[in-house]
Scaffold this active site. Structure first.
Site, PDB file in Angstrom:
ATOM      1  N   LYS A   1     189.972   3.292  96.178  1.00  0.00           N
ATOM      2  CA  LYS A   1     188.576   3.754  96.219  1.00  0.00           C
ATOM      3  C   LYS A   1     187.993   3.825  94.813  1.00  0.00           C
ATOM      4  O   LYS A   1     186.851   3.411  94.577  1.00  0.00           O
ATOM      5  CB  LYS A   1     188.506   5.122  96.900  1.00  0.00           C
TER       6      LYS A   1
ATOM      7  N   LYS B   1     203.615  13.445  92.818  1.00  0.00           N
ATOM      8  CA  LYS B   1     202.321  12.922  92.379  1.00  0.00           C
ATOM      9  C   LYS B   1     201.989  13.347  90.947  1.00  0.00           C
ATOM     10  O   LYS B   1     201.066  12.849  90.342  1.00  0.00           O
ATOM     11  CB  LYS B   1     201.219  13.354  93.356  1.00  0.00           C
TER      12      LYS B   1
ATOM     13  N   THR C   1     195.770   5.400  98.436  1.00  0.00           N
ATOM     14  CA  THR C   1     194.501   4.769  98.815  1.00  0.00           C
ATOM     15  C   THR C   1     193.368   5.259  97.914  1.00  0.00           C
ATOM     16  O   THR C   1     192.375   4.561  97.739  1.00  0.00           O
ATOM     17  CB  THR C   1     194.151   5.064 100.289  1.00  0.00           C
TER      18      THR C   1
ATOM     19  N   LYS D   1     194.162  14.373  94.942  1.00  0.00           N
ATOM     20  CA  LYS D   1     195.124  13.993  95.977  1.00  0.00           C
ATOM     21  C   LYS D   1     195.918  15.228  96.346  1.00  0.00           C
ATOM     22  O   LYS D   1     195.798  16.277  95.701  1.00  0.00           O
ATOM     23  CB  LYS D   1     196.046  12.872  95.496  1.00  0.00           C
ATOM     24  N   ARG D   2     196.717  15.119  97.385  1.00  0.00           N
ATOM     25  CA  ARG D   2     197.562  16.231  97.797  1.00  0.00           C
ATOM     26  C   ARG D   2     198.415  16.701  96.620  1.00  0.00           C
ATOM     27  O   ARG D   2     198.918  15.885  95.844  1.00  0.00           O
ATOM     28  CB  ARG D   2     198.437  15.778  98.959  1.00  0.00           C
TER      29      ARG D   2
ATOM     30  N   HIS E   1     205.393   5.475 106.031  1.00  0.00           N
ATOM     31  CA  HIS E   1     204.488   5.876 104.952  1.00  0.00           C
ATOM     32  C   HIS E   1     205.168   6.662 103.840  1.00  0.00           C
ATOM     33  O   HIS E   1     204.473   7.266 103.026  1.00  0.00           O
ATOM     34  CB  HIS E   1     203.351   6.746 105.516  1.00  0.00           C
TER      35      HIS E   1
END
Length: 836
Positions: free
Chosen positions: A685, A579, A681, A573-574, A382
């Site tokens: 969504k 990111k 993910t 998100k985290r 991952h």
């Protein structure tokens, strides 16, 4: 003392009560209408006066009544799986971020109308009562939520799959914001119990730690090894039902709780040393006390490795116990009849542990045990971040898991011999591929262990898998190209569209029927409505209603009021540098700068929402949270920006919050540095719910763009190859100096506008942005990001065009159902069939 329960005498575990006492049909006849069952559980199970009901008691009564209905199908499913000789799969994951269970169970059992009728007498709605349920805090983010989606899809496809995880007493921490900074407090999600679980004490397993190994010969003179003089911990299983969607299948998620064994140090107690006598109990229970302890200290590292081994040892013993109860000591077909899917490197200890159990407990030879292990282990990677691949020190392994270390060294010795034969002219390859990273402080490379011990290694998006094969695991791909495959992630449309977005669900059902809930590929029929003006009006009305729900949540949590007419621009998100929440903040500062400069012609009002948790020990991530909150305070309190821009950091981001955020989002920020995000993910969504994506060519963004069409995706930034090239001569200070917009926003950031009372607090962040060695290349992508956001602004001004693009995104989302992903796992990795 043996580390495992004697599997010859152990019963096969049953996830639910025995099917011999009462048939499912008889059990169904016993149950009353749901409203009568709720009243019965209030009065008898909970001993509560329903005339003065408490919402918590009513929730538990309804949950128990719904669980009773699940148990009927659970029993039947278990009996069907137990009787079948078909292959079975065990999904090993240290995280399962399942969120709330009540509304999911109600939807999957088609009990919505019955539940509402039952609650009507108490003057409460199903939505209100669902708020009484605490999110099951069993995961940190995408990895755990993916595991939950996968279990949902396995049940929907009626596949014989059992999830194995840990029953953490304290889940992911609660996040509060104080003076702009993240503060953490415990998330004791189990404080009021969990009505969805069943304790199965008869299936407890013993897990061994510490001690030493002893080599001896058995009665037949064969060399054997035993693990002696260590500490045993009891693994107590709790089962949770995983219902399929209205198909009569209920699979199981088995979660292990760590407990002390029954042994009690009576000598210590008699000597008056009560604390010492119960110390073992306290140490044992620490293993599953908290999700993912901070591993910045040696104690933290030891506890995390304990968690990982505890999970795999208890789970493998459990499966072996089932096998022995049915097949005795004949393991000839075990490898072809079972598959263990390792969700990332956390369960990699399963490889040497299965070897240990087969050799030490069941007397198989090395070769026989290795053949079985490599037949039934499969590994999902991952991450593309080398630093995220787990490495455990040999010293720690030797202290905590001495027998496993011996086995790992033997695996490595045989593997290196294979390497030498396959690559005879490559002097450095043995050091590169060795499972043991040598040096002053040698370490075990857990990802390499998982690869060597598995028959399948998969990435989770097309780009991710290609980068694994070319880079991170390039040597292994050269050796075993047939092992590597891609399985692009997906999410379950039942929770992430049908459940969380009932308005859109009903509109879709009206337009194309409800078949998409079981088969999301059918949602492509929606594309024919994209140019239908009347349908677009209905689509718009659904989105506005969802935005109003989010407005209420934001105001309740932060005190900031969003405008329904503004664009909702979302990144949740985290919190992590790759990111690039920082890139999003820089754009917010740029918009604020334009407002200050009076350059607002054509500017669409925008509400920027950012949410996510920073790991407690990740200083830079926590600094980014601090900056977001400070920027938010300045912008939201400036009347000049009031009608055009709001920025909010939503605290304590969690599954139930995402269920409100996702349907309301209009712009989905997927802006990681290309080549860093494995898949994502959240991007899927948001797409399902009609949000448009602004993103780089990273992770599953590439496939989202392919499915939706280039014209329905806002692309910006360097791609993975360009990122690698840019790093060779990256000069962020030149970029800043040569771009007036970026110069001004950096002046605002570095000039103290957002930290007047805290001089220099963000200097680490600004220095990182200007650093030629910044691995995230934030400044390199900033101009492209600003330009792409201008395109977003211009498209949003054309309401019909935006809604058309929104509809087409939802229509193109069928590929991103976890049902599709799991069907590929079943066909291409597991070779397992539905047992409907």
């Amino acid at each position: 003392m043996s580390a495992s329960v004697d599997t010859q005498s152990s019963q096969s575990h049953e996830s639910v009560p025995s099917t011999t006492a009462i048939s499912p049909e008889a059990a169904q006849a016993v149950l009353e209408n749901l409203d009568r069952e709720v009243a019965r559980h209030l009065a008898l199970t909970l001993a509560h006066d329903d005339s003065k009901f408490d919402p918590e008691y009513l929730y538990r009564a309804l949950a128990t009544a719904v669980r009773d209905r699940l148990v009927r199908d659970w029993r039947t499913t278990h009996a069907r799986f137990a009787q079948s000789d078909e292959k079975k799969v065990y999904y090993l994951s240290l995280e399962f971020l399942i969120g709330r269970s009540l509304t999911n169970a109600v939807a999957n059992l088609d009990l919505d109308e019955d539940a509402r009728t039952a609650l009507h007498a108490y003057g409460v709605t199903l939505e209100e009562l669902a708020e009484q349920e605490h999110d099951a805090g069993l995961g940190n983010g995408g990895l755990g939520r993916l595991a939950a989606c996968f279990l949902d899809s396995c049940a929907n496809l009626q596949l014989p799959v059992v999830g194995y995880g840990l029953r953490y007493e304290y889940g992911m921490f609660h996040q509060q914001i104080e003076n702009g900074q993240q503060m953490e407090s415990p998330d004791h999600w189990l404080r009021n119990g969990n009505p969805w679980e069943l304790e199965r004490a008869e299936d407890a397993r013993r897990v061994h730690f510490y001690g030493h190994t002893e080599h001896y010969r058995d009665e037949e003179g064969s060399p054997r090894v035993r693990w002696a003089n260590g500490n045993d911990v009891l693994a107590l299983p709790f089962d949770m039902p995983v219902p399929g969607y209205r198909n009569g299948t209920v699979n199981s998620l088995r979660l292990w709780k760590a407990c002390a064994t029954d042994e009690f140090d009576l000598e210590e107690f008699n000597a008056g040393s009560y604390p010492e006598a119960v110390a073992a109990k306290n140490l044992a229970e620490q293993i599953t006390m908290v999700l993912y302890p901070n591993d910045s200290s040696e104690n933290g590292k030891e506890l995390r490795l304990k968690q990982q081994y505890f999970l795999v040892s208890a789970s493998l013993q459990d499966v072996l116990a089932q096998w022995v109860s049915k097949n005795g000591e004949d393991f000839s077909n075990f490898g072809t009849s079972n598959c263990f899917q390792l969700n990332d490197t956390h369960p990699a200890c399963a490889v040497p542990e299965l070897m240990r159990l087969l050799m030490d407990e069941h007397s198989l030879s090395w070769d026989a045990a290795w053949d079985i292990t490599t037949q039934c282990m499969a590994y999902t990677n991952h991450t593309l971040l080398p630093e995220a691949l787990e490495r455990w020190s040999v010293g720690l392994f030797s202290h905590l898991l001495p027998r496993l270390l011996e086995i790992i060294y033997e695996i490595n010795s045989r593997f290196l011999a294979q390497i030498a034969e396959h690559f005879p002219n490559d002097a450095g390859i043995q050091a590169r591929m060795s499972l043991v990273e040598e040096g002053e402080h040698p370490h075990i490379r857990m990802a390499y262990l998982a690869i060597v011990g598995s028959f399948s290694v998969n990435g989770v998006a097309g780009l991710h898998t290609e980068l694994l094969k070319a880079g991170l695991f390039g040597d292994f791909h050269a050796l075993w190209p047939e092992k590597f495959n891609n399985k692009t992630n997906g999410v379950t449309q039942r929770r992430w569209l049908a459940h969380c977005n009932p308005g859109l669900r009903d509109l879709l059902n009206e337009a194309i029927g409800d078949g998409w809930q079981k088969d999301l590929s059918r949602i492509s029929e929606l594309a024919s409505f994209a140019e239908d003006g009347a349908f677009r009006e209905k689509w718009r009305a659904v989105k506005q209603a969802n935005k109003r729900r989010l407005i209420e949540l934001v105001e309740r949590e932060t005190g900031v009021q969003f405008s329904e007419s503004a664009m909702f621009d979302v990144q949740v998100k985290r919190i992590h540098e790759y990111k690039r929440q920082l890139l999003n903040v820089l754009h917010a500062i740029h918009l604020y700068d334009r407002i200050l400069e009076g350059k607002t012609e054509g500017m669409v009002p925008r509400c920027i929402l950012i949410g996510g948790k920073a790991a407690p020990g990740y200083h830079v991530a926590k600094l980014i949270v601090h900056l977001i909150n400070n920027v938010s305070d300045v912008i939201n309190n400036d009347p000049r920006a009031n009608d055009l821009l709001k920025v909010v950091f939503l605290p304590n981001y969690r599954v139930s919050a995402m269920e409100v955020i996702c349907p309301a989002a209009e712009l989905s920020e997927q802006i990681s540095t290309a080549g860093k995000e494995a898949s994502g993910t959240g991007n899927m969504k948001f797409m399902m719910n009609g949000a448009l994506t602004i993103g780089t060519l990273d992770g599953a963004n590439i496939e989202i763009r392919e499915q939706a069409g280039d014209e329905n995706f806002f692309l910006f930034g360097l791609d993975a190859a360009e990122v690698a090239e840019a790093r060779k001569d990256y000069r962020p200070n030149e970029i800043i100096a040569n771009d007036a917009d970026i110069t001004r926003l950096m002046q605002l950031l570095e000039g103290g506008m957002f930290n007047e009372s805290q001089p220099g607090v963000f200097s680490m962040l600004t220095a990182g942005l200007r650093n030629p060695h910044d691995p995230w290349l934030t400044i390199a992508d900033l101009r492209s990001f600003i330009d792409a956001q201008k395109r977003v602004n211009d498209v949003y001004r054309d309401e019909d065009r935006w809604d058309t693009m929104s509809i087409l995104n939802t229509a193109a989302s069928g590929w991103f159902s976890s049902d599709r992903t799991i069907a590929q796992y079943a066909d291409e990795i597991w070779n397992v069939k539905a047992l409907g």
